[in-house]
Design an enzyme around this catalytic site. Sequence first.
Site: not given
Length: 388
Positions: A112, A125, A132, A136, A139, A186-187, A218, A240-242, A318, A361
């Site tokens: 997507e 995006c 992936c 995480c 996600c 994906g990364e 990212s 992507s810290l989080h 989300n 996201c």
Amino acid sequence: MSTHPVTFFSPGDPGGRPDAVERANLLDLDREGLRAFFVELGEKPFRAEQVMKWVYHYNVTDFNEMTNISRPLRERLSAIAEIRAPQVLSCQDSADGTRKWLFAISGGNSIECVFIPDEDRNTLCISTQVGCALDCSFCATARAGFNRNLTVSEIVGQIWTANRSLLRDHPQGERGVSNVVLMGMGEPLLNMKAVVPALKLMIDDMAFALSKRHVTVSTSGVVPKMDRLHEAVDVSLAVSLHAPNDELRNELVPLNKSHPLDELMAACWRWLADGNRKKHIMFEYVMLDGVNDRPEHAHELVSLLGNMPAKVNLIPFNPFEGSGYRRSSEEAIQRFAKILRDRGVFAIARRTRGEDIDAACGQLAGEVEDRSKRWRKFAEPRFGERAL
């Protein structure tokens, strides 16, 4: 929400099924690769620029329409090459103007990408992998598992298709995609072989002609590849810290166990060391209720960033089925942002877009034939589920 009809293309069109004879897909080649392709054919290298202009500026896919190329070369190209983007399975429009495409990928998979219009930019995006390979915990893409890396044509084909769709819907000249973020499935840094040529096409004047400041990669913190990307192409970086400490980030972003925060922040400083690059790094921070959104987390984040030129993007979580997490309240998000701003950190509380079509996201999932056996990890409750 509206849904466009399912679209199938003939073999001669982008997205069509390959012909019986395998042809070189020219969307897989950046300018350097396309010049080498024509040299190998015994042609002048400048043929690459001619073809790129037809493909990327005029959306032409039929070599017979490329009238400034000799007829014998057009016939030869028709026999050995093609211009083929991934097949569009569906296209959905959100009430807020967001649009999501679902693309068919070989092996029964799908990916997507999402178009997000705004007052001063039109952002796309895009995805770089089928699923992936990382894990995480918050996600939806990660829950789907991993199948394979995307090719260059499957990456840039998302942009090519979006631009063509926007031009068809707005023939009066409304601008198409102005910004691209590699923040979909994906990364990106685990697919450098395809991502670097794709990035070069995005910023090439003969291709998509995007500003290098308007193309953002990212990463969850693949530190060695951050250095390689820095050397390969000049684009913007988002991390992507989080979480503001290793203990929490190990749970949310398991990659942190291999590349903890001290390594990650050192890589960020190396990225900023070149004065010709963008003057800041964007840090993405998804807001999880009761997990990483407390005032003490905000103060830790300020200390972690120090005097680094940075922007912090606070992203409302989300929800998706089985995540085990809740979205932070608006009050908690604004409190968190205020602490950062009062301490001199530029912070943005992002609005959620496209939630009604699962385009927000962290919600992109597609269909993935999981080769990573990710389901085995769900025998025990995940971190989000344990936190409730």
